[in-house]
Design a protein around this motif. Structure first.
Motif, PDB file in Angstrom:
ATOM      1  N   ALA A   1     -12.228-103.138   2.123  1.00  0.00           N
ATOM      2  CA  ALA A   1     -11.437-104.091   1.354  1.00  0.00           C
ATOM      3  C   ALA A   1     -10.667-103.391   0.231  1.00  0.00           C
ATOM      4  O   ALA A   1      -9.487-103.680  -0.006  1.00  0.00           O
ATOM      5  N   VAL A   2     -11.328-102.477  -0.468  1.00  0.00           N
ATOM      6  CA  VAL A   2     -10.662-101.742  -1.547  1.00  0.00           C
ATOM      7  C   VAL A   2      -9.524-100.897  -0.997  1.00  0.00           C
ATOM      8  O   VAL A   2      -8.424-100.833  -1.574  1.00  0.00           O
ATOM      9  N   ALA A   3      -9.747-100.255   0.134  1.00  0.00           N
ATOM     10  CA  ALA A   3      -8.702 -99.430   0.733  1.00  0.00           C
ATOM     11  C   ALA A   3      -7.493-100.265   1.135  1.00  0.00           C
ATOM     12  O   ALA A   3      -6.343 -99.820   1.014  1.00  0.00           O
ATOM     13  N   LEU A   4      -7.728-101.473   1.606  1.00  0.00           N
ATOM     14  CA  LEU A   4      -6.627-102.343   2.022  1.00  0.00           C
ATOM     15  C   LEU A   4      -5.891-102.967   0.846  1.00  0.00           C
ATOM     16  O   LEU A   4      -4.684-103.156   0.890  1.00  0.00           O
ATOM     17  N   LEU A   5      -6.612-103.288  -0.238  1.00  0.00           N
ATOM     18  CA  LEU A   5      -6.063-104.161  -1.266  1.00  0.00           C
ATOM     19  C   LEU A   5      -5.784-103.489  -2.606  1.00  0.00           C
ATOM     20  O   LEU A   5      -5.065-104.048  -3.427  1.00  0.00           O
ATOM     21  N   ASP A   6      -6.394-102.324  -2.881  1.00  0.00           N
ATOM     22  CA  ASP A   6      -6.174-101.606  -4.132  1.00  0.00           C
ATOM     23  C   ASP A   6      -6.361-102.511  -5.349  1.00  0.00           C
ATOM     24  O   ASP A   6      -5.450-102.697  -6.163  1.00  0.00           O
TER      25      ASP A   6
ATOM     26  N   LEU B   1     -23.976 -99.082  -4.707  1.00  0.00           N
ATOM     27  CA  LEU B   1     -22.723 -99.358  -4.014  1.00  0.00           C
ATOM     28  C   LEU B   1     -21.719 -98.230  -4.222  1.00  0.00           C
ATOM     29  O   LEU B   1     -20.971 -97.861  -3.306  1.00  0.00           O
ATOM     30  N   ARG B   2     -21.696 -97.675  -5.439  1.00  0.00           N
ATOM     31  CA  ARG B   2     -20.737 -96.595  -5.700  1.00  0.00           C
ATOM     32  C   ARG B   2     -21.024 -95.387  -4.815  1.00  0.00           C
ATOM     33  O   ARG B   2     -20.098 -94.706  -4.373  1.00  0.00           O
ATOM     34  N   GLU B   3     -22.296 -95.132  -4.523  1.00  0.00           N
ATOM     35  CA  GLU B   3     -22.642 -94.046  -3.599  1.00  0.00           C
ATOM     36  C   GLU B   3     -22.070 -94.312  -2.205  1.00  0.00           C
ATOM     37  O   GLU B   3     -21.718 -93.363  -1.485  1.00  0.00           O
ATOM     38  N   GLN B   4     -21.988 -95.578  -1.824  1.00  0.00           N
ATOM     39  CA  GLN B   4     -21.441 -95.933  -0.514  1.00  0.00           C
ATOM     40  C   GLN B   4     -19.906 -95.931  -0.523  1.00  0.00           C
ATOM     41  O   GLN B   4     -19.274 -95.572   0.476  1.00  0.00           O
ATOM     42  N   LEU B   5     -19.318 -96.311  -1.650  1.00  0.00           N
ATOM     43  CA  LEU B   5     -17.862 -96.401  -1.725  1.00  0.00           C
ATOM     44  C   LEU B   5     -17.183 -95.039  -1.759  1.00  0.00           C
ATOM     45  O   LEU B   5     -16.178 -94.811  -1.063  1.00  0.00           O
ATOM     46  N   ALA B   6     -17.719 -94.122  -2.564  1.00  0.00           N
ATOM     47  CA  ALA B   6     -17.028 -92.853  -2.826  1.00  0.00           C
ATOM     48  C   ALA B   6     -16.648 -92.088  -1.563  1.00  0.00           C
ATOM     49  O   ALA B   6     -15.486 -91.681  -1.415  1.00  0.00           O
TER      50      ALA B   6
ATOM     51  N   HIS C   1      -7.794 -91.686  -5.147  1.00  0.00           N
ATOM     52  CA  HIS C   1      -7.123 -92.556  -6.108  1.00  0.00           C
ATOM     53  C   HIS C   1      -7.725 -93.959  -6.160  1.00  0.00           C
ATOM     54  O   HIS C   1      -7.360 -94.749  -7.031  1.00  0.00           O
ATOM     55  N   LEU C   2      -8.671 -94.273  -5.264  1.00  0.00           N
ATOM     56  CA  LEU C   2      -9.290 -95.590  -5.264  1.00  0.00           C
ATOM     57  C   LEU C   2     -10.774 -95.565  -5.626  1.00  0.00           C
ATOM     58  O   LEU C   2     -11.403 -96.610  -5.744  1.00  0.00           O
ATOM     59  N   ARG C   3     -11.337 -94.392  -5.831  1.00  0.00           N
ATOM     60  CA  ARG C   3     -12.785 -94.292  -6.005  1.00  0.00           C
ATOM     61  C   ARG C   3     -13.289 -94.807  -7.348  1.00  0.00           C
ATOM     62  O   ARG C   3     -14.470 -95.109  -7.483  1.00  0.00           O
ATOM     63  N   ASP C   4     -12.407 -94.926  -8.331  1.00  0.00           N
ATOM     64  CA  ASP C   4     -12.858 -95.318  -9.669  1.00  0.00           C
ATOM     65  C   ASP C   4     -12.717 -96.815  -9.937  1.00  0.00           C
ATOM     66  O   ASP C   4     -12.825 -97.242 -11.096  1.00  0.00           O
ATOM     67  N   VAL C   5     -12.473 -97.604  -8.908  1.00  0.00           N
ATOM     68  CA  VAL C   5     -12.345 -99.043  -9.129  1.00  0.00           C
ATOM     69  C   VAL C   5     -13.621 -99.584  -9.763  1.00  0.00           C
ATOM     70  O   VAL C   5     -14.727 -99.301  -9.307  1.00  0.00           O
TER      71      VAL C   5
END
Length: 299
Positions: A227-232, A253-258, A264-268
């Motif tokens: 979702a983050v990759a699609l929507l920023d 969750l941050r361990e799964q997201l990174a 450029h999207l990892r710090d959401v």
């Protein structure tokens, strides 16, 4: 200003409140088990409306499912509502000028968070609410995304398992990470726990609880990464019952997201919604004041 009535209808509970002006704190009227029929819902809303100082100018209703205008199209946990037009059902609760507006519970929770909560000042945000099921909503360029029929961004139906055969009433992510899924994971512990007990044990650092949480966190993380990759978005909000577990879930969750996102999207930011369990009723009242285009936020 004229008073409006807000109804937050969930799969298991109903909350009611009213307010006199937009942005005013909800004035609670009551909380009770969810109605067992459409007629029961209509009667309860009419009873709450009679507690207001005057006939309500508007009635805002959250629904835990798909709503198109004021027509409930598909409500998995309250199937008696399928096909029901809430404007007609709730007409006896108001007067000739009373306007009924309705929306998906996660969308109206995001309306509250965006208007005066944890997403205030943003134009792009994601909200995921974990409770009986998994609700979700997206704010995109200042509008709550609704899609062609009001059902856009149903993350509970996202799937990260190509072998999954699907299910008639529950999406893949709901089967992995909803409140009932957390209850099932907690039941594997010794002694068994429910979902909140599982979270409490993980918060206390119990390794067995952290291990038991891994499947749910992995599923939720994979979905959020897509979702983050699609929507920023500018922010990801956790709402519903899981909001109180943000301190436990955010680092996991941050361990799964990174590893699943470009740099450029990892710090959401991932944070709890400001309204907690009150988000739905707050959003219902804002929608009742705003009218049928509640989803189009005012600048």
């Amino acid at each position: 200003m004229a008073a409006v009535l807000g109804i937050d209808l969930g799969g298991t509970r109903l909350r009611a409140a009213w307010s006199q002006a937009p942005g005013e704190q909800p004035r609670p009227l009551g909380e009770e088990p969810a109605p067992r029929s459409a007629g029961d819902l209509g009667a309860r809303v009419a009873a709450y409306a009679r507690q207001l100082p005057d006939v309500p100018a508007g009635i805002g209703v959250t629904i835990p499912g798909l709503v198109d205008g004021t027509v409930c199209r598909w409500v998995p946990n309250l199937p008696y509502l399928d096909g029901v037009d809430l404007a007609a059902l709730l007409a006896p609760a108001g007067g000739p000028q009373t306007q009924v507006v309705a929306g998906n519970d996660a969308q109206l929770a995001l309306l509250a968070e965006t208007t005066n909560g944890a997403a205030s000042g943003t134009r792009d945000a994601i909200l995921v609410a974990v409770g009986t099921g998994i609700g979700s909503a997206v704010l995109s360029q200042g509008r709550i995304a609704r899609g062609a029929h009001g059902g856009a961004c149903s993350f509970g139906w996202a799937c990260a398992d190509l072998a999954d055969p699907g299910d008639e009433r529950l999406g893949w992510l709901e089967r992995q990470a909803s409140g009932s899924a957390l209850d099932a994971l907690g039941a594997t512990l010794d002694p068994p726990r429910d979902g909140p007990g599982l979270i409490a044990a993980a918060r206390a650092g119990e390794q067995a609880a952290l291990t038991a949480l891994e499947p749910a966190v992995a599923a939720l993380g994979a979905t959020l990464a897509g979702a983050v990759a699609l929507l920023d978005p500018e922010v990801v909000l956790l709402a519903g019952g899981v909001a109180a577990a943000t301190d436990v879930l955010e680092p996991l969750l941050r361990e799964q997201l990174a590893p699943r996102l470009p740099r450029h999207l990892r710090d959401v930011p991932v944070r709890a919604g400001a309204f907690g369990p009150r988000a739905g009723i707050a959003g219902a009242l804002i929608a009742a004041h705003s009218g049928p285009t509640w989803w189009e936020l005012r600048p």
